[in-house]
Motif scaffolding. Sequence first.
Motif, PDB file in Angstrom:
ATOM      1  N   THR A 157       0.812  -1.213   0.000  1.00  0.00           N
ATOM      2  CA  THR A 157       0.000   0.000   0.000  1.00  0.00           C
ATOM      3  C   THR A 157       0.847   1.265   0.000  1.00  0.00           C
ATOM      4  N   ARG A 158       1.896   1.335   0.832  1.00  0.00           N
ATOM      5  CA  ARG A 158       2.739   2.530   0.882  1.00  0.00           C
ATOM      6  C   ARG A 158       3.448   2.755  -0.449  1.00  0.00           C
ATOM      7  N   MET A 159       3.781   1.688  -1.133  1.00  0.00           N
ATOM      8  CA  MET A 159       4.428   1.794  -2.438  1.00  0.00           C
ATOM      9  C   MET A 159       3.504   2.479  -3.437  1.00  0.00           C
ATOM     10  N   TYR A 160       2.250   2.047  -3.504  1.00  0.00           N
ATOM     11  CA  TYR A 160       1.292   2.647  -4.431  1.00  0.00           C
ATOM     12  C   TYR A 160       0.985   4.097  -4.056  1.00  0.00           C
ATOM     13  N   GLU A 161       0.908   4.377  -2.762  1.00  0.00           N
ATOM     14  CA  GLU A 161       0.615   5.742  -2.323  1.00  0.00           C
ATOM     15  C   GLU A 161       1.761   6.682  -2.668  1.00  0.00           C
ATOM     16  N   PHE A 162       2.992   6.222  -2.465  1.00  0.00           N
ATOM     17  CA  PHE A 162       4.135   7.063  -2.808  1.00  0.00           C
ATOM     18  C   PHE A 162       4.194   7.302  -4.317  1.00  0.00           C
ATOM     19  N   LEU A 163       3.954   6.260  -5.103  1.00  0.00           N
ATOM     20  CA  LEU A 163       3.986   6.398  -6.552  1.00  0.00           C
ATOM     21  C   LEU A 163       2.923   7.395  -7.030  1.00  0.00           C
ATOM     22  N   ASP A 164       1.762   7.368  -6.397  1.00  0.00           N
ATOM     23  CA  ASP A 164       0.692   8.299  -6.738  1.00  0.00           C
ATOM     24  C   ASP A 164       1.124   9.734  -6.480  1.00  0.00           C
ATOM     25  N   ARG A 165       1.735   9.994  -5.323  1.00  0.00           N
ATOM     26  CA  ARG A 165       2.187  11.350  -4.993  1.00  0.00           C
ATOM     27  C   ARG A 165       3.355  11.779  -5.881  1.00  0.00           C
ATOM     28  N   LEU A 166       4.203  10.825  -6.242  1.00  0.00           N
ATOM     29  CA  LEU A 166       5.347  11.149  -7.097  1.00  0.00           C
ATOM     30  C   LEU A 166       4.898  11.604  -8.479  1.00  0.00           C
ATOM     31  N   VAL A 167       3.963  10.877  -9.078  1.00  0.00           N
ATOM     32  CA  VAL A 167       3.550  11.154 -10.458  1.00  0.00           C
ATOM     33  C   VAL A 167       2.619  12.360 -10.544  1.00  0.00           C
ATOM     34  N   THR A 168       1.697  12.474  -9.598  1.00  0.00           N
ATOM     35  CA  THR A 168       0.667  13.509  -9.704  1.00  0.00           C
ATOM     36  C   THR A 168       1.053  14.845  -9.070  1.00  0.00           C
ATOM     37  N   ILE A 169       1.959  14.829  -8.083  1.00  0.00           N
ATOM     38  CA  ILE A 169       2.276  16.063  -7.365  1.00  0.00           C
ATOM     39  C   ILE A 169       3.754  16.450  -7.465  1.00  0.00           C
ATOM     40  N   ALA A 170       4.657  15.509  -7.157  1.00  0.00           N
ATOM     41  CA  ALA A 170       6.077  15.855  -7.031  1.00  0.00           C
ATOM     42  C   ALA A 170       6.735  16.179  -8.368  1.00  0.00           C
ATOM     43  N   LEU A 171       6.624  15.285  -9.354  1.00  0.00           N
ATOM     44  CA  LEU A 171       7.313  15.501 -10.627  1.00  0.00           C
ATOM     45  C   LEU A 171       6.854  16.770 -11.350  1.00  0.00           C
ATOM     46  N   PRO A 172       5.559  17.113 -11.337  1.00  0.00           N
ATOM     47  CA  PRO A 172       5.172  18.380 -11.968  1.00  0.00           C
ATOM     48  C   PRO A 172       5.768  19.620 -11.299  1.00  0.00           C
ATOM     49  N   ARG A 173       6.274  19.483 -10.080  1.00  0.00           N
ATOM     50  CA  ARG A 173       6.871  20.618  -9.382  1.00  0.00           C
ATOM     51  C   ARG A 173       8.372  20.747  -9.641  1.00  0.00           C
ATOM     52  N   VAL A 174       8.938  19.820 -10.417  1.00  0.00           N
ATOM     53  CA  VAL A 174      10.364  19.892 -10.735  1.00  0.00           C
ATOM     54  C   VAL A 174      10.613  21.076 -11.664  1.00  0.00           C
ATOM     55  N   ARG A 175      11.651  21.817 -11.375  1.00  0.00           N
ATOM     56  CA  ARG A 175      11.968  22.993 -12.173  1.00  0.00           C
ATOM     57  C   ARG A 175      12.472  22.577 -13.565  1.00  0.00           C
ATOM     58  N   ASP A 176      11.936  23.187 -14.606  1.00  0.00           N
ATOM     59  CA  ASP A 176      12.307  22.902 -16.004  1.00  0.00           C
ATOM     60  C   ASP A 176      12.178  21.413 -16.328  1.00  0.00           C
ATOM     61  N   PHE A 177      11.095  20.825 -15.902  1.00  0.00           N
ATOM     62  CA  PHE A 177      10.896  19.387 -16.123  1.00  0.00           C
ATOM     63  C   PHE A 177      10.503  19.129 -17.581  1.00  0.00           C
ATOM     64  N   ARG A 178      11.224  18.213 -18.213  1.00  0.00           N
ATOM     65  CA  ARG A 178      10.975  17.892 -19.622  1.00  0.00           C
ATOM     66  C   ARG A 178      10.676  16.418 -19.843  1.00  0.00           C
ATOM     67  N   GLY A 179      10.336  15.710 -18.794  1.00  0.00           N
ATOM     68  CA  GLY A 179       9.998  14.300 -18.911  1.00  0.00           C
ATOM     69  C   GLY A 179      11.116  13.407 -18.412  1.00  0.00           C
ATOM     70  N   LEU A 180      10.762  12.159 -18.135  1.00  0.00           N
ATOM     71  CA  LEU A 180      11.724  11.180 -17.636  1.00  0.00           C
ATOM     72  C   LEU A 180      12.428  10.487 -18.800  1.00  0.00           C
ATOM     73  N   ASP A 181      13.673  10.140 -18.583  1.00  0.00           N
ATOM     74  CA  ASP A 181      14.469   9.478 -19.613  1.00  0.00           C
ATOM     75  C   ASP A 181      14.005   8.029 -19.773  1.00  0.00           C
ATOM     76  N   PRO A 182      13.530   7.633 -20.961  1.00  0.00           N
ATOM     77  CA  PRO A 182      13.072   6.246 -21.144  1.00  0.00           C
ATOM     78  C   PRO A 182      14.215   5.238 -21.238  1.00  0.00           C
ATOM     79  N   LYS A 183      15.467   5.694 -21.216  1.00  0.00           N
ATOM     80  CA  LYS A 183      16.610   4.783 -21.312  1.00  0.00           C
ATOM     81  C   LYS A 183      17.199   4.429 -19.951  1.00  0.00           C
ATOM     82  N   SER A 184      16.514   4.820 -18.874  1.00  0.00           N
ATOM     83  CA  SER A 184      17.052   4.576 -17.532  1.00  0.00           C
ATOM     84  C   SER A 184      16.666   3.221 -16.959  1.00  0.00           C
ATOM     85  N   PHE A 185      16.245   2.295 -17.810  1.00  0.00           N
ATOM     86  CA  PHE A 185      15.959   0.930 -17.356  1.00  0.00           C
ATOM     87  C   PHE A 185      17.261   0.134 -17.300  1.00  0.00           C
TER      88      PHE A 185
END
Length: 242
Positions: A157-185
Amino acid sequence: MAETKGGKGDKNAKPGKSDKAPAKGGKPDAAAPAKEAKGKAQRREAGAEVASAGEVKAAPKDYVARLKKLYQDEIVPKLTEEFGYKNPLEVPKLDKIVLNMGVGEAVNDTKKVTSAAADLALIAGQKPVVTRARRAISTFKVRENMPIGAKVTLRRTRMYEFLDRLVTIALPRVRDFRGLDPKSFDGRGNYALGVKEHIIFPEIDYDKAESMLGLDIVVCTTAKTDAEAQALLSEFNFPFRQ
């Protein structure tokens, strides 16, 4: 009854608090007990800060995280149709999320680690583990077993809750955010990303933050290939760079 030499009484007698010398001016400091009590209270608050931030609170029995319900109702059918899975257990899912915070300033002040661990506990909602140096490195002034960071592993449950806050709230607040690198796997279905400023999370009060700390986030999945893992995270609305 004869007095002992010098009028000091029994040699074995221990002096009490009243035997202590008074403060300058011949009068005891009346504010000393209050100051000492205040200092003890502040130390107790600092020591319990990490534990209180990561305090576990029981969730309702029928509670289901929003992203977990989304995965069960929508993502599983989509991935099954896209990749042609014959068994529901073949569908990739989230395994765990690992948060790691290194504190370079801890070399000069080990109290920085306690502050960083308290902030990480607020972000994760779970008490972190303080990481220590395995060996001494004289070039970086690092001694063996010195606290140098904190980490925490989230599941269920904590994993899903953190992921929800990361995607919907935290990442949009990153300065000059241009998306995540798809090659970081990493080639085995796990994705890693770095955050330069931990204050993007709403749990951190900008005015009370002592310093800007970086944060490494590793999302571990059960996918066998990077393509399957990227499809899974894309369904969770991960903002991958096009």
